[in-house]
Design a protein around this motif. Structure first.
Motif, PDB file in Angstrom:
ATOM      1  N   SER A 174       0.830  -1.207   0.000  1.00 27.56           N
ATOM      2  CA  SER A 174       0.000   0.000   0.000  1.00 27.56           C
ATOM      3  C   SER A 174       0.865   1.259   0.000  1.00 27.56           C
ATOM      4  O   SER A 174       0.598   2.209  -0.747  1.00 27.56           O
ATOM      5  CB  SER A 174      -0.932   0.000   1.219  1.00 27.56           C
ATOM      6  OG  SER A 174      -1.762  -1.142   1.183  1.00 27.56           O
ATOM      7  N   ASP A 189      -6.268   0.829  -3.993  1.00 28.46           N
ATOM      8  CA  ASP A 189      -5.902  -0.251  -3.072  1.00 28.46           C
ATOM      9  C   ASP A 189      -7.119  -1.167  -3.005  1.00 28.46           C
ATOM     10  O   ASP A 189      -8.209  -0.717  -2.654  1.00 28.46           O
ATOM     11  CB  ASP A 189      -5.582   0.354  -1.696  1.00 28.46           C
ATOM     12  CG  ASP A 189      -4.981  -0.675  -0.750  1.00 28.46           C
ATOM     13  OD1 ASP A 189      -5.580  -1.755  -0.593  1.00 28.46           O
ATOM     14  OD2 ASP A 189      -3.930  -0.386  -0.160  1.00 28.46           O
ATOM     15  N   ASP A 236      -8.050  -3.385  -0.972  1.00 24.85           N
ATOM     16  CA  ASP A 236      -8.665  -3.459   0.360  1.00 24.85           C
ATOM     17  C   ASP A 236      -9.549  -2.235   0.623  1.00 24.85           C
ATOM     18  O   ASP A 236     -10.624  -2.353   1.204  1.00 24.85           O
ATOM     19  CB  ASP A 236      -7.595  -3.580   1.455  1.00 24.85           C
ATOM     20  CG  ASP A 236      -6.968  -4.962   1.487  1.00 24.85           C
ATOM     21  OD1 ASP A 236      -7.665  -5.940   1.140  1.00 24.85           O
ATOM     22  OD2 ASP A 236      -5.790  -5.072   1.844  1.00 24.85           O
TER      23      ASP A 236
HETATM   24 MG    MG Z   1      -1.995  -2.996   2.217  1.00 28.53          MG
END
Ligand code: MG
Ligand code: ADP
Ligand code: S3P
Length: 163
Positions: free
Chosen positions: A6, A22, A24
């Motif tokens: 990230s 990202d 997530d």
């Molecule tokens: Mg990450």
């Protein structure tokens, strides 16, 4: 987990002047739940379904820098789709450093509450997947900038001029 996907991904997007995603964060915004809440209330299998949906979505986008979660490539369908639509970069970071970061982090449910040997087993198992599916590997053993620049250099070799 905690190899820097990230952090380095964001820096790389700035460096390449590309939009950043990202996976997530996408899952959190689409589900309306935090990652640990998804694991607690819906379970890992549901999280993996969310990951699959996310891969289908990002595979249709114009060029982006995308950071995934560490388990993304363990689902074969994800690995195949990403291999066909992306350059996959394996960010290597040494296990002791990673363990120090994740061993007490409630936000990383795949590691939280597990001991050193259990997490090391997962790390070693996944390393094989990353080697098998990535286009190339970079080390994240120095600064975020150093790692970002080594990706830019490898992309240059992979693609030709990136400027
Ligand atoms: Mg990450
Ligand atoms: N080269 C680096 N130097 C110092 N800290 C780093 C470096 N790379 C990542 N970090 C830190 O390590 C932690 C984990 O990084 P993160 O980007 O969340 O990893 P991942 O997305 O792979 O789980 C974060 O606190 C981040 O700031
Ligand atoms: O190891 C995993 O399977 C996971 C890693 C996490 O992402 P990071 O790799 O950014 O920690 C996140 O996708 C989720 O908690 C599952």
């Amino acid at each position: 987990m905690a190899c820097g996907k990230s952090t380095v991904g964001k820096e790389l997007a700035l460096r390449l002047e590309l939009p950043y995603i990202d996976t997530d964060e996408l899952i959190v915004s689409k589900s309306g739940m935090s990652i640990p809440d998804i694991f607690v209330h819906e379970g890992e299998a549901v999280f993996r379904e969310y990951e699959k949906n996310t891969v289908h979505y990002i595979s249709c986008l114009p060029p982006h820098v995308i950071s995934s979660g560490a388990g993304m490539l363990c689902t074969k369908e994800n690995a195949v789709l990403l291999k066909n639509n992306a350059i996959i970069i394996y960010i290597y970071r040494d296990f002791p450093t990673i363990f120090n970061i994740i061993s007490n982090d409630k936000n990383r449910p795949m590691a939280y509450g597990k001991d050193y040997n259990e997490i090391k087993k997962l790390y070693d198992f996944r390393a094989q997947k990353y080697i098998a599916h990535s286009n190339f590997m970079v080390e994240n053993l120095n600064t975020v900038k150093t790692c970002t620049e080594s990706i830019v250099l490898k992309l240059f070799n992979f693609y030709g001029n990136t400027d």
